[in-house]
Design a protein around this motif. Structure first.
Motif, PDB file in Angstrom:
ATOM      1  N   GLU A 181     -12.880  78.628  18.353  1.00 52.76           N
ATOM      2  CA  GLU A 181     -13.288  77.908  19.560  1.00 52.76           C
ATOM      3  C   GLU A 181     -14.310  78.663  20.397  1.00 52.76           C
ATOM      4  O   GLU A 181     -14.902  78.106  21.332  1.00 52.76           O
ATOM      5  CB  GLU A 181     -12.074  77.537  20.415  1.00 52.76           C
ATOM      6  N   SER A 182     -14.527  79.964  20.086  1.00 54.40           N
ATOM      7  CA  SER A 182     -15.483  80.756  20.862  1.00 54.40           C
ATOM      8  C   SER A 182     -16.865  80.806  20.221  1.00 54.40           C
ATOM      9  O   SER A 182     -17.765  81.470  20.740  1.00 54.40           O
ATOM     10  CB  SER A 182     -14.949  82.182  21.049  1.00 54.40           C
ATOM     11  N   LEU A 183     -17.061  80.103  19.117  1.00 59.42           N
ATOM     12  CA  LEU A 183     -18.354  80.117  18.434  1.00 59.42           C
ATOM     13  C   LEU A 183     -19.425  79.429  19.267  1.00 59.42           C
ATOM     14  O   LEU A 183     -19.137  78.502  20.032  1.00 59.42           O
ATOM     15  CB  LEU A 183     -18.235  79.415  17.078  1.00 59.42           C
ATOM     16  N   ASP A 184     -20.649  79.867  19.090  1.00 57.59           N
ATOM     17  CA  ASP A 184     -21.788  79.226  19.761  1.00 57.59           C
ATOM     18  C   ASP A 184     -21.965  77.821  19.172  1.00 57.59           C
ATOM     19  O   ASP A 184     -22.294  77.677  17.993  1.00 57.59           O
ATOM     20  CB  ASP A 184     -23.051  80.055  19.535  1.00 57.59           C
ATOM     21  N   TYR A 223     -12.769  71.863  16.155  1.00 57.70           N
ATOM     22  CA  TYR A 223     -13.593  73.054  15.933  1.00 57.70           C
ATOM     23  C   TYR A 223     -14.955  72.687  15.347  1.00 57.70           C
ATOM     24  O   TYR A 223     -15.981  73.278  15.701  1.00 57.70           O
ATOM     25  CB  TYR A 223     -12.899  74.004  14.957  1.00 57.70           C
ATOM     26  N   SER A 230     -10.333  85.855  13.202  1.00 58.95           N
ATOM     27  CA  SER A 230     -10.017  86.495  14.483  1.00 58.95           C
ATOM     28  C   SER A 230      -9.107  87.712  14.350  1.00 58.95           C
ATOM     29  O   SER A 230      -9.055  88.542  15.260  1.00 58.95           O
ATOM     30  CB  SER A 230      -9.374  85.480  15.429  1.00 58.95           C
ATOM     31  N   VAL A 255     -13.882  86.660  15.536  1.00 59.72           N
ATOM     32  CA  VAL A 255     -13.672  85.884  16.761  1.00 59.72           C
ATOM     33  C   VAL A 255     -12.845  84.650  16.446  1.00 59.72           C
ATOM     34  O   VAL A 255     -12.635  84.295  15.287  1.00 59.72           O
ATOM     35  CB  VAL A 255     -15.018  85.462  17.398  1.00 59.72           C
ATOM     36  N   ARG A 256     -12.398  83.957  17.487  1.00 60.52           N
ATOM     37  CA  ARG A 256     -11.682  82.703  17.298  1.00 60.52           C
ATOM     38  C   ARG A 256     -12.696  81.560  17.137  1.00 60.52           C
ATOM     39  O   ARG A 256     -13.791  81.599  17.680  1.00 60.52           O
ATOM     40  CB  ARG A 256     -10.763  82.439  18.492  1.00 60.52           C
TER      41      ARG A 256
END
Length: 206
Positions: free
Chosen positions: A125-128, A150, A98, A122-123
């Motif tokens: 927790e924002s992954l698809d 995660y 991130s 990205v972080r």
């Protein structure tokens, strides 16, 4: 351990060794202006970083799609990617980082070595959560309890976890059991008798 010692221990080809050396050189250069790793650890790159990362790939030799969370300076992600190249396996390592400066460093190493990686700034927790991976890994990112949060969506889709952990891994397992149930195997680390790689599957909340 130097480059020759690393090659003798792992059996990597001269071409792969050159990729490691490119990674080491860029790390040393960029670490002078940004905090990628502790400066005191750079002289021990081949043992503390390279060998420690290389061992992760040996525990999932058939895996092709890897997810490395909090990739930082690329440990163990690039070692895994170099292993894919060494074995002629078509695969990819997704490096999640991130912090943009670190993500830029990862991109630079990928371009210099030709490593089959994808850098996502990205972080975690924002992954698809629907993306499929074979293995989720993370080195020195956060506690096991948080890592499982995660990783769970990807474990639900068939992934296993390989988490290198230091001497507190037993405490982390005990703490994680308060929030999660999971199957695990403790794999001794080749770089420290007090460290381990935790292989984890079948994760669910308590």
């Amino acid at each position: 351990m130097d480059a020759a010692g690393f090659q003798a221990r792992t059996g990597v080809s001269r071409e792969t060794l050159r990729r490691y050396e490119t990674w080491r050189r860029l790390l040393e250069e960029r670490n002078a202006v940004m905090n990628l790793v502790g400066r005191s650890t750079l002289p021990d790159f081949w043992f503390r970083h390279a060998l420690d990362s290389w061992q992760v790939a040996t525990h999932a030799p058939d895996a092709r799609r890897w997810l490395d969370l909090g990739a930082g300076a690329g440990f163990p992600g690039f070692a895994i990617a170099f292993s894919l190249m060494e074995r002629g396996v078509e695969g990819e390592v997704t490096l999640v980082e991130s912090i943009q400066k670190k993500a830029d460093f990862l991109t630079e190493v990928a371009e210099a070595t030709g490593a089959p990686v994808r850098v996502l700034p990205v972080r975690a927790e924002s992954l698809d959560p629907h993306t499929r991976y074979d293995v989720v890994t993370a080195r020195a990112l956060t506690s096991l309890t948080k890592l499982l949060a995660y990783a769970k969506p990807f474990v639900d889709n068939g992934a296993i976890c390989l988490f290198p952990k230091g001497q507190r891994y037993r405490e982390e397992l005990t703490e994680a059991r308060k929030s999660w149930t999971f199957d695990h195997e403790v794999i001794p680390s080749v770089t420290s008798p007090d460290a381990a790689i935790l292989r984890i599957e079948d994760v669910s909340r308590v």
